[in-house]
Motif scaffolding. Structure first.
Motif, mmCIF file in Angstrom:
data_model
loop_
_atom_site.group_PDB
_atom_site.id
_atom_site.type_symbol
_atom_site.label_atom_id
_atom_site.label_comp_id
_atom_site.label_asym_id
_atom_site.label_seq_id
_atom_site.Cartn_x
_atom_site.Cartn_y
_atom_site.Cartn_z
ATOM 1 N N ALA A 152 48.447 21.226 34.500
ATOM 2 C CA ALA A 152 49.122 21.102 35.780
ATOM 3 C C ALA A 152 49.526 19.648 35.990
ATOM 4 C CB ALA A 152 48.218 21.566 36.917
ATOM 5 N N PHE A 153 50.664 19.457 36.639
ATOM 6 C CA PHE A 153 51.138 18.126 36.990
ATOM 7 C C PHE A 153 51.274 18.032 38.504
ATOM 8 C CE2 PHE A 153 52.247 18.256 32.589
ATOM 9 C CZ PHE A 153 52.337 16.943 32.151
ATOM 10 N N ALA A 154 50.884 16.889 39.067
ATOM 11 C CA ALA A 154 51.108 16.573 40.468
ATOM 12 C C ALA A 154 52.030 15.361 40.509
ATOM 13 C CB ALA A 154 49.795 16.275 41.178
ATOM 14 N N THR A 155 53.173 15.495 41.176
ATOM 15 C CA THR A 155 54.176 14.437 41.131
ATOM 16 C C THR A 155 54.477 13.908 42.533
ATOM 17 O OG1 THR A 155 56.093 15.931 41.316
ATOM 18 C CG2 THR A 155 55.182 15.565 39.124
ATOM 19 N N ALA A 156 54.790 12.614 42.578
ATOM 20 C CA ALA A 156 55.052 11.937 43.845
ATOM 21 C C ALA A 156 56.551 11.802 44.086
ATOM 22 C CB ALA A 156 54.400 10.555 43.838
ATOM 23 N N PHE A 214 54.072 22.428 37.957
ATOM 24 C CA PHE A 214 54.476 21.127 38.469
ATOM 25 C C PHE A 214 54.559 21.249 39.985
ATOM 26 C CE2 PHE A 214 55.498 20.609 34.127
ATOM 27 C CZ PHE A 214 55.649 19.251 33.869
ATOM 28 N N VAL A 215 53.741 20.481 40.680
ATOM 29 C CA VAL A 215 53.722 20.512 42.142
ATOM 30 C C VAL A 215 54.218 19.169 42.662
ATOM 31 C CG1 VAL A 215 52.347 20.841 44.214
ATOM 32 C CG2 VAL A 215 51.821 22.162 42.146
ATOM 33 N N PHE A 216 55.249 19.221 43.483
ATOM 34 C CA PHE A 216 55.861 18.020 44.054
ATOM 35 C C PHE A 216 55.310 17.792 45.452
ATOM 36 C CE2 PHE A 216 59.522 16.618 46.813
ATOM 37 C CZ PHE A 216 59.469 15.283 46.453
ATOM 38 N N TYR A 217 54.893 16.541 45.727
ATOM 39 C CA TYR A 217 54.328 16.184 47.015
ATOM 40 C C TYR A 217 55.265 15.219 47.736
ATOM 41 C CZ TYR A 217 50.077 18.484 45.460
ATOM 42 O OH TYR A 217 49.186 19.429 45.030
#
Length: 273
Positions: free
Chosen positions: A198-202, A233-236
Motif C-alpha cells: 500500500a502507498f500513502a501519498t501527500a 494508492f491512497v491520496f491525502y
C-alpha cells in the motif's frame, strides 16, 4: 534523499511505553503487545522504518505502540542510522499551515544550510545504499533471533524509500508493506515489489509528487498475472511530505489525515500479513 519538508514537522504528544533491545548489534525499539499473541500469529512481527530524524524524535516509537495494540503483534523500530541520523529533532521546524503559495526564500536558505550540513553524514554513513544494506542484515537477523516467519513493514519518508530499495536488492524480505510518502525511488525498483503493498501519498511532495505516484499506480495495475500483487494508492489532500510521521495535529485536516493513514497502515498489515 532529503527535501525541505523533511526538516519540518511536529513531535507527537505522549511517552513511549516499549523498551530498547539489540538486534544484530543495532539498537531497536520494541513495542510488545499487551495481550498474548493470538494462536497462529506467533511467528509474525512488524517493523517500522523511520524518517530521516530516526529514533531521537520519538514519533516512530509512539506509532509502534499504537500498532502493537491494534495488531496484537510485536512491533520493532530499528535505529537505521546507528545513533547518528542526518537530521536531529532540534533542527526541525514546526508546520503551522498548509497552502500552495511559494515559501519565503529564507526558508530555502535554511533548508540548503541543513542539507549541506547533513551531506557528510549521508555520503559517509547513511546513504540509501548503506542504510538499505544495513536494514537488510537487520531484518534477516530479526527473523533468525526472534523466529519471525512473516514480517510486515511500514516505512515513512526515508524509511519508505528503504523498503523499496531493500526489496529491489533481495526479494522475500517482507510479506506485507506500507510505503508512506517515500524518498526518491525508481519505477524499476518498485517493479521488484513482491508483497502486498500500500502507498500513502501527500498533496505536496517533492520526493514522490502526484504525477509520479500515478505512474507507479499504473505500473502496479499493468502487472501480468505472474508478478501481480495486491496494492492500493491512497491520496491525502491537504498534506505535505511527512504527514504520516510528523503531523501538525493542530491543523484539523492534517490530524484527520494522520489518523486515517495510521489506520490504513495497520489495517493493511492486518489483512495481508
Amino acid at each position: 534523499m532529503i527535501c525541505e519538508n523533511c526538516t519540518r514537522g511536529t513531535k507527537l504528544p505522549g511517552t513511549p511505553t516499549g523498551s530498547m533491545i539489540k538486534i544484530n548489534d543495532t539498537d531497536t525499539y520494541l513495542a510488545a503487545p499487551s495481550a498474548p499473541v493470538t494462536p497462529g500469529n506467533e511467528h509474525k512481527a512488524v517493523v517500522i522504518f523511520t524518517d530521516v530524524l530516526g529514533l531521537p524524535l520519538g514519533n516512530s516509537q509512539l506509532i509502534a505502540d499504537e500498532f502493537a495494540k491494534k495488531l496484537n503483534l510485536p512491533v520493532y523500530v530499528p535505529d537505521m542510522f546507528m545513533g547518528h541520523p542526518p537530521l536531529n529533532p532540534q533542527q526541525m521546524t514546526s508546520v503551522d499551515h498548509f497552502d500552495m503559495t511559494p515559501r519565503p526564500f529564507t526558508n530555502k536558505l535554511r533548508f540548503y544550510a541543513l542539507l549541506i550540513g547533513a551531506l557528510p553524514n549521508i555520503i559517509l554513513t547513511n546513504g540509501p545504499a548503506k542504510v538499505s544494506a544495513r536494514m537488510q542484515a537487520w531484518a534477516e537477523a530479526l527473523r533468525k533471533e526472534k523466529g519471525v516467519e512473516r514480517l510486515g513493514a511500514v516505512g515513512h519518508c526515508y524509511g519508505g524509500m528503504v523498503i523499496i530499495k531493500m526489496v529491489a536488492a533481495k526479494q522475500g524480505l517482507f510479506q506485507a508493506g506500507v510505503v508512506c510518502h517515500p524518498g526518491r525511488i525508481s519505477l524499476q525498483e518498485a517493479e521488484m515489489v513482491d508483497f502486498p503493498c500500500a502507498f500513502a501519498t501527500a498533496q505536496v511532495d517533492e520526493s514522490f509528487p502526484q504525477p509520479v505516484a500515478k505512474e507507479f499506480e499504473a505500473a502496479f495495475a499493468a502487472r501480468d498475472e505472474k508478478t501481480k500483487v495486491p496494492y492500493e494508492f491512497v491520496f491525502y489532500p491537504g498534506t505535505t511530505h511527512g504527514f504520516a510521521a510528523r503531523p501538525a495535529l493542530h491543523i484539523q485536516e492534517v490530524k484527520e489525515a494522520f489518523e486515517k493513514v495510521t489506520e490504513q497502515s495497520w489495517k493493511w498489515i492486518e489483512k495481508h500479513l
